[in-house]
Design a protein around this motif. Structure first.
Motif, short mmCIF file in Angstrom:
data_model
loop_
_atom_site.label_atom_id
_atom_site.label_comp_id
_atom_site.label_asym_id
_atom_site.label_seq_id
_atom_site.Cartn_x
_atom_site.Cartn_y
_atom_site.Cartn_z
N VAL A 7 0.84 -1.20 0.00
CA VAL A 7 0.00 0.00 0.00
C VAL A 7 0.87 1.25 0.00
CG1 VAL A 7 -1.64 1.33 1.38
CG2 VAL A 7 -1.99 -1.12 1.04
N ALA A 8 1.99 1.22 0.73
CA ALA A 8 2.90 2.37 0.73
C ALA A 8 3.46 2.62 -0.66
CB ALA A 8 4.03 2.13 1.74
N ARG A 9 3.79 1.57 -1.40
CA ARG A 9 4.28 1.76 -2.77
C ARG A 9 3.18 2.29 -3.68
NH1 ARG A 9 7.07 -3.12 -1.40
NH2 ARG A 9 5.37 -4.36 -2.29
N LEU A 10 1.96 1.81 -3.47
CA LEU A 10 0.84 2.32 -4.27
C LEU A 10 0.62 3.81 -4.04
CD1 LEU A 10 -1.88 -0.49 -4.06
CD2 LEU A 10 -0.57 0.21 -6.06
N LEU A 11 0.69 4.23 -2.78
CA LEU A 11 0.51 5.66 -2.47
C LEU A 11 1.60 6.50 -3.13
CD1 LEU A 11 -0.52 5.46 1.30
CD2 LEU A 11 -1.99 5.95 -0.66
N HIS A 12 2.81 5.97 -3.15
CA HIS A 12 3.90 6.69 -3.81
C HIS A 12 3.62 6.80 -5.31
CE1 HIS A 12 7.95 8.18 -4.53
NE2 HIS A 12 8.08 7.27 -5.48
N ASP A 13 3.10 5.74 -5.91
CA ASP A 13 2.77 5.78 -7.34
C ASP A 13 1.61 6.74 -7.61
OD1 ASP A 13 4.75 3.91 -7.75
OD2 ASP A 13 3.37 2.19 -7.73
N PHE A 14 0.70 6.87 -6.65
CA PHE A 14 -0.43 7.79 -6.82
C PHE A 14 -0.02 9.25 -6.65
CE2 PHE A 14 -3.60 4.34 -5.30
CZ PHE A 14 -3.47 3.69 -6.53
N GLY A 15 1.18 9.50 -6.14
CA GLY A 15 1.64 10.87 -5.94
C GLY A 15 1.53 11.36 -4.52
N PHE A 16 1.19 10.47 -3.57
CA PHE A 16 1.11 10.85 -2.16
C PHE A 16 2.45 10.62 -1.49
CE2 PHE A 16 -3.27 9.72 -3.30
CZ PHE A 16 -3.95 10.84 -2.86
N SER A 17 2.71 11.38 -0.43
CA SER A 17 3.94 11.23 0.35
C SER A 17 3.58 11.15 1.82
CB SER A 17 4.89 12.40 0.09
OG SER A 17 4.28 13.63 0.46
N CYS A 18 4.50 10.55 2.59
CA CYS A 18 4.28 10.41 4.04
C CYS A 18 4.42 11.76 4.71
CB CYS A 18 5.26 9.41 4.63
SG CYS A 18 5.12 7.74 3.97
N GLN A 19 3.48 12.10 5.57
CA GLN A 19 3.50 13.36 6.30
C GLN A 19 3.34 13.06 7.79
OE1 GLN A 19 4.07 16.26 4.92
NE2 GLN A 19 4.06 15.49 2.82
N LYS A 20 4.18 13.70 8.62
CA LYS A 20 4.09 13.55 10.05
C LYS A 20 3.09 14.56 10.60
CE LYS A 20 6.88 13.44 14.26
NZ LYS A 20 8.23 13.63 14.83
N PRO A 21 2.07 14.11 11.35
CA PRO A 21 1.09 15.07 11.87
C PRO A 21 1.72 16.05 12.84
CG PRO A 21 0.77 12.89 12.86
CD PRO A 21 1.78 12.72 11.77
N GLU A 22 1.32 17.31 12.75
CA GLU A 22 1.85 18.37 13.59
C GLU A 22 1.04 18.45 14.88
OE1 GLU A 22 2.79 23.18 13.37
OE2 GLU A 22 1.88 22.11 11.68
N ARG A 23 1.74 18.45 16.00
CA ARG A 23 1.08 18.52 17.31
C ARG A 23 0.74 19.98 17.63
NH1 ARG A 23 1.53 13.83 20.29
NH2 ARG A 23 2.95 12.25 19.43
N ARG A 24 -0.52 20.23 17.91
CA ARG A 24 -0.97 21.57 18.26
C ARG A 24 -1.95 21.48 19.42
NH1 ARG A 24 -2.01 25.13 12.75
NH2 ARG A 24 0.12 24.99 11.93
N ALA A 25 -1.93 22.51 20.26
CA ALA A 25 -2.83 22.54 21.41
C ALA A 25 -4.27 22.75 20.95
CB ALA A 25 -2.41 23.66 22.36
N LEU A 26 -5.19 22.18 21.71
CA LEU A 26 -6.60 22.34 21.38
C LEU A 26 -7.05 23.78 21.58
CD1 LEU A 26 -8.06 19.09 23.00
CD2 LEU A 26 -7.55 19.50 20.59
N GLU A 27 -6.40 24.51 22.51
CA GLU A 27 -6.77 25.90 22.78
C GLU A 27 -6.15 26.89 21.79
OE1 GLU A 27 -6.60 23.27 26.28
OE2 GLU A 27 -5.12 23.96 24.83
N ARG A 28 -5.46 26.41 20.80
CA ARG A 28 -4.77 27.28 19.86
C ARG A 28 -5.79 28.11 19.08
NH1 ARG A 28 0.34 26.96 17.15
NH2 ARG A 28 0.30 27.90 15.09
N ASP A 29 -5.56 29.44 19.06
CA ASP A 29 -6.43 30.37 18.35
C ASP A 29 -5.64 30.93 17.17
OD1 ASP A 29 -8.20 32.24 17.44
OD2 ASP A 29 -8.65 33.09 19.42
N GLU A 30 -5.91 30.42 15.99
CA GLU A 30 -5.15 30.81 14.81
C GLU A 30 -5.36 32.29 14.48
OE1 GLU A 30 -2.98 29.06 13.35
OE2 GLU A 30 -3.34 27.11 14.29
N ALA A 31 -6.57 32.79 14.69
CA ALA A 31 -6.85 34.18 14.36
C ALA A 31 -6.03 35.13 15.23
CB ALA A 31 -8.34 34.47 14.50
#
Length: 219
Positions: free
Chosen positions: A117-141
């Motif tokens: 499945v990892a090889r298939l995703l690479h053939d489809f054009g997807f790459s592995c991404q590490k999720p970014e840890r952010r606080a739930l109280e984070r106010d982007e605005a």
């Protein structure tokens, strides 16, 4: 005998070499031993050159194993992946190879291992991404507003030599004489205080025999 490994150019050069040796008078068996090939292969190359010339010695590409998923199935999988993991019934938006394998099995009735499945995703054009840890109280605005209004002022004050409270918190300004501070003298075990001159004792006796009250003080 199995087809030799190597590029198409190397295989074609091997065939031409075999026919040159055959033209020099060597037998099929001798040529086969020289190039490590079966005599029947040398005879087939000879007959192919007789019928079609040098073009008949070119290596035909092998098609290989046909793909398990068709182009239509691949496009269907990509569309489902682009909708997100939660839209496909998962509790979070995190895509894993096991989740992708589940989606493939659901929409195409084909089961793949996680590594494939990892090889298939690479053939489809997807790459592995590490999720970014952010606080739930984070106010982007509010963060963007602070970057736009306050942060330029902080940089200006630091550049002008005026320590902002943020600069003091991250210890941007350090005293220049802090590196020369060596602590108190008492902490140095090798330190010995300077000798002080003896007070004048007058005519109370020889120097090597101090008076009795001075002896009591020294003891």
């Amino acid at each position: 005998m199995a087809r030799p490994t190597g590029s198409a150019e190397l295989i074609e050069a091997r065939r031409h070499q075999a026919l040159r040796l055959l033209d020099q008078g060597y037998s099929l068996a001798e040529v086969g031993r020289m190039i490590d090939s079966a005599p029947s292969s040398v005879m087939r190359w000879r007959d192919a050159r007789t019928q079609g010339g040098s073009q008949a010695l070119k290596v035909r590409p092998t098609p290989g194993r046909p793909p398990t998923l068709t182009h239509t199935q691949q496009q269907r999988i990509i569309k489902r992946l682009m909708k997100g993991a939660m839209a496909n019934g998962f509790t979070t938006e995190l895509w894993t190879t096991s989740r992708v394998a589940t989606v493939i099995q659901q929409c195409c009735k084909v089961q793949f291992h996680r590594s494939h499945v990892a090889r298939l995703l690479h053939d489809f054009g997807f790459s592995c991404q590490k999720p970014e840890r952010r606080a739930l109280e984070r106010d982007e605005a509010r963060i963007e507003e602070w970057k736009r209004k306050d942060w330029p002022q902080v940089k200006k004050r630091c550049a002008a030599g005026c320590a902002h409270r943020l600069c003091r918190r991250i210890r941007l300004h350090v005293d220049s004489d802090c590196s020369t501070y060596l602590g108190t003298r008492g902490s140095d075990p090798g330190y010995s205080p300077p000798l002080q001159p003896c007070p004048d004792l007058g005519d109370r006796g020889p120097v090597d025999q101090p008076p009795a009250h001075a002896a009591r003080v020294l003891l």
